[in-house]
Design an enzyme around this catalytic site. Structure first.
Site, PDB file in Angstrom:
ATOM      1  N   ASN A 131       0.834  -1.179   0.000  1.00  0.00           N
ATOM      2  CA  ASN A 131       0.000   0.000   0.000  1.00  0.00           C
ATOM      3  C   ASN A 131       0.886   1.253   0.000  1.00  0.00           C
ATOM      4  OD1 ASN A 131      -2.339   1.710   0.400  1.00  0.00           O
ATOM      5  ND2 ASN A 131      -3.357  -0.055   1.329  1.00  0.00           N
ATOM      6  N   HIS A 154      23.750   2.390  11.443  1.00  0.00           N
ATOM      7  CA  HIS A 154      24.877   3.324  11.525  1.00  0.00           C
ATOM      8  C   HIS A 154      25.891   2.846  12.560  1.00  0.00           C
ATOM      9  CE1 HIS A 154      23.041   6.362   8.927  1.00  0.00           C
ATOM     10  NE2 HIS A 154      21.892   5.994   9.488  1.00  0.00           N
ATOM     11  N   ARG A 214       0.924 -15.392  19.467  1.00  0.00           N
ATOM     12  CA  ARG A 214       0.363 -16.746  19.449  1.00  0.00           C
ATOM     13  C   ARG A 214       0.544 -17.348  18.068  1.00  0.00           C
ATOM     14  NH1 ARG A 214      -4.525 -17.156  16.748  1.00  0.00           N
ATOM     15  NH2 ARG A 214      -5.782 -15.264  16.518  1.00  0.00           N
ATOM     16  N   LYS A 248       7.056  -9.138  19.305  1.00  0.00           N
ATOM     17  CA  LYS A 248       7.166 -10.457  19.934  1.00  0.00           C
ATOM     18  C   LYS A 248       6.018 -11.338  19.468  1.00  0.00           C
ATOM     19  CE  LYS A 248       9.359  -8.692  24.102  1.00  0.00           C
ATOM     20  NZ  LYS A 248       9.248  -8.491  25.541  1.00  0.00           N
TER      21      LYS A 248
END
Length: 199
Positions: free
Chosen positions: A84, A114, A182, A179
């Site tokens: 998009n 960097h 599930r 993270k």
């Protein structure tokens, strides 16, 4: 060793002042500018320009303007690729997208890091680490994927996430840092109603 060779080998390289690197970036930005100025209805011109910008295009794609990348030739997109508005790919290293990858608005894939040392950083030295996105991945709005990350097949990255570590296949992951929340299960097939399949 050229600066491009240093980048490919995983060394710090001059991404800001090396003439060859600057020339490649400028050429790519000019092509992106031209692409972003195309009418949405001019699909042939848009397709022609993307094939000039991106290193390897494996099938049909939709890339909604504006779209920006640094070099272009380090990017590979698989079959049925979709992004998009306002996708940014900083491709100092390889960025590989599998088949059926869907990317929501305002996402950034950055291979660029960097130098931590201030003197090296002020000299324009950067590091570039590859990003790999598997097949059938959906990336929500406003996601940033950082250098060196791999996202596994059939995974969803929730909106607003910052992905700084590898994410396995077949999961929903979100957050800052991103993270695993599930696994994706068979029950997810029934999350939303499908017309004609009401029980």
């Amino acid at each position: 060793m050229t600066e491009r060779e240093k980048a490919k080998a995983g060394y710090l390289y001059d991404a800001n002042y090396d003439e060859s690197i600057v020339k490649d970036i400028t050429k790519c930005k000019d092509l992106c500018f031209e692409y972003n100025a195309c009418r949405p209805s001019d699909s042939e011109k848009r397709k022609e320009l993307i094939n000039k910008i991106i290193g390897e295009v494996k099938g049909d794609f939709v890339i909604t303007a504006p779209f920006w990348c640094d070099y272009g030739y380090n990017i590979t997109i698989g079959e049925n690729f979709y992004t998009n508005h306002n996708c940014i790919i900083l491709d100092g290293a390889k960025v590989t997208f599998g088949d059926n990858v869907f990317i929501a608005p305002n996402c950034c894939f950055s291979t660029a890091g960097h130098a931590f040392d201030v003197e090296q950083r002020n000299k324009g030295l950067e590091i570039a680490l590859p990003i790999t996105v598997g097949n059938n991945v959906w990336v929500g709005a406003g996601v940033t994927v950082l250098p060196g990350v791999t996202i596994g097949d059939n995974t969803i990255i929730g909106a607003g996430s910052i992905v700084n570590k590898d994410i396995p296949s077949g999961v929903i992951a979100a957050g800052n840092p991103c993270k695993v929340i599930r696994n994706i299960t068979e029950e997810d097939r029934y999350k939303y109603p499908v017309y004609g399949q009401e029980n």
